[in-house]
Design a protein around this motif. Sequence first.
Motif, short mmCIF file in Angstrom:
data_model
loop_
_atom_site.label_atom_id
_atom_site.label_comp_id
_atom_site.label_asym_id
_atom_site.label_seq_id
_atom_site.Cartn_x
_atom_site.Cartn_y
_atom_site.Cartn_z
N TYR A 134 -1.22 2.12 -5.71
CA TYR A 134 -0.16 2.58 -4.83
C TYR A 134 1.20 2.43 -5.49
O TYR A 134 1.40 1.55 -6.33
CB TYR A 134 -0.16 1.77 -3.53
N LEU A 186 6.59 2.61 5.52
CA LEU A 186 7.16 2.22 6.82
C LEU A 186 8.44 1.40 6.64
O LEU A 186 9.41 1.59 7.37
CB LEU A 186 6.13 1.45 7.66
N PRO A 223 2.52 -3.60 7.56
CA PRO A 223 1.18 -3.95 8.06
C PRO A 223 0.42 -4.89 7.13
O PRO A 223 -0.61 -5.43 7.52
CB PRO A 223 0.45 -2.61 8.15
N ASP A 224 0.89 -5.04 5.89
CA ASP A 224 0.11 -5.79 4.91
C ASP A 224 0.82 -7.04 4.41
O ASP A 224 0.42 -7.60 3.38
CB ASP A 224 -0.28 -4.87 3.76
N LYS A 235 0.82 -1.21 0.00
CA LYS A 235 0.00 0.00 0.00
C LYS A 235 0.86 1.27 0.00
O LYS A 235 0.35 2.36 0.28
CB LYS A 235 -0.96 -0.01 1.19
N CYS A 272 2.95 2.55 2.02
CA CYS A 272 2.91 3.35 3.25
C CYS A 272 4.27 3.92 3.62
O CYS A 272 4.36 4.89 4.37
CB CYS A 272 2.35 2.52 4.40
N HIS A 328 -8.41 -4.43 4.70
CA HIS A 328 -8.98 -3.20 4.14
C HIS A 328 -8.40 -1.96 4.82
O HIS A 328 -8.78 -0.85 4.47
CB HIS A 328 -10.50 -3.21 4.31
N TYR A 329 -7.51 -2.14 5.78
CA TYR A 329 -7.02 -1.01 6.56
C TYR A 329 -6.27 0.00 5.69
O TYR A 329 -5.69 -0.35 4.66
CB TYR A 329 -6.12 -1.50 7.70
N CYS A 330 -6.26 1.26 6.15
CA CYS A 330 -5.55 2.32 5.44
C CYS A 330 -4.05 1.99 5.38
O CYS A 330 -3.54 1.27 6.23
CB CYS A 330 -5.71 3.64 6.16
N PRO A 331 -3.33 2.57 4.39
CA PRO A 331 -1.89 2.34 4.33
C PRO A 331 -1.20 2.72 5.64
O PRO A 331 -1.47 3.78 6.20
CB PRO A 331 -1.44 3.28 3.20
N GLY A 332 -0.35 1.82 6.13
CA GLY A 332 0.44 2.13 7.32
C GLY A 332 -0.28 2.01 8.64
O GLY A 332 0.30 2.27 9.69
N CYS A 333 -1.55 1.59 8.63
CA CYS A 333 -2.30 1.44 9.89
C CYS A 333 -1.77 0.23 10.66
O CYS A 333 -1.62 -0.86 10.11
CB CYS A 333 -3.78 1.25 9.58
#
Lengths: 69, 249
Positions: free
Chosen positions: A38, A16, A60-61, A12, A14, B17-22
């Motif tokens: 993304y 991190l 997180p993913d 995504k 992000c 389904h969480y937002c990016p980086g959550c």
Amino acid sequence: MAKVIFNHQACKGCGLCVSVCPKHIIALSHEELNEKGYAPAECTDEAACIVCGFCATICPDMAIEIIEE
Amino acid sequence: MAKECRRPKALTDTPFHYCPGCTHGIVHRLVAEAIDHLGIREKTVGIAPVGCAVFAYNYFNTDMLEAAHGRAPAVATGMKRVRPDNIVFTYQGDGDLSSIGCAEITHAANRGENITVIFINNAVYGMTGGQMAPTTLLGQVTTTSPYGRDPKDSGYPLHMAELLATTRGAAYIERVSAHDVPHIRKAGQAIEKAFRYQMEGKGFSMIEVLSTCPTNWGMTPVQAMQWVKDEMVAQYPLGVYKDLGEKEA
Ligand SMILES: Cc1ncc(C[n+]2csc(CCOP(=O)(O)OP(=O)(O)O)c2C)c(N)n1
Ligand code: SF4
Ligand code: SF4
Ligand code: SF4
């Protein structure tokens, strides 16, 4: 040898993983967006990777896997 | 060098389904890794909350139930009492656990129910748009505290770990954080211990995880992790608040 694999479609963007890599070899690729839209993370210098696993720990993913080859 | 790291068996293949980086995603993985490691996937029942983690039942590859907002500890109580051989956990946000569900969690702890509670403290109501929660920091700007949380109007941040540690029924209460790699690893150990205590029949355990909501905080995921480190940890000290240890519950 253990190896770090980035799954672009699961990412995504992000950032991190970029922030925790001690070798500063992860970047978000804005050239090719993934299916979700993304900018996915990728390793810019696989030879420099020390397989510390920091990137996989903070993702997180689960877009980053470490596998034994 | 790191060990192999692959998607845990206790998670389905469904993307979050969480937002990016959550950090919800990180904590889901830690819970699943603990379940895998203890070999309890086939007998685990999770109770999903209301909040951003409402779809947890799509993600954990265990039996799952969905509870009304805040009532997960009550549902878990029934589940565990009827099926004491199952391992029962709840996964709850701070709006769910410390606001609407404050009664259920307090009495479940006080009764010493033999369940494991994973408590995500991200200082806001995430799903509904970032409103103030009981856990919102003093001065923190949210959609319902546009001038910053003022204790004269809305009281002080509620410290659930400290509060529940005062109940005689609680066996193990720890506050951890998901803001960087060492803390994530420590959080994983605490979560696994909380499940192990349930297997050993020790009683109620809760792991509070300081977490992010980059979307409603108006920050990038990296800034949000830094904010947890700088602001949240200062107001919510990390550590073990209660541990019966090897003593009998
Ligand atoms: C009985 C009831 N009241 C209110 C709501 C609206 N509601 C949905 S989620 C939520 C707050 C969730 O916040 P939190 O538990 O902190 O979880 P997060 O979304 O931050 O992970 C509220 C108030 C509801 N669904 N049911
Ligand atoms: S394993 Fe460590 S060195 Fe390799 S890319 Fe990930 S964070 Fe960087
Ligand atoms: S941490 Fe994961 S989701 Fe975030 S940018 Fe890196 S690989 Fe992508
Ligand atoms: S709204 Fe906040 S808590 Fe909910 S998924 Fe997005 S970042 Fe996570």
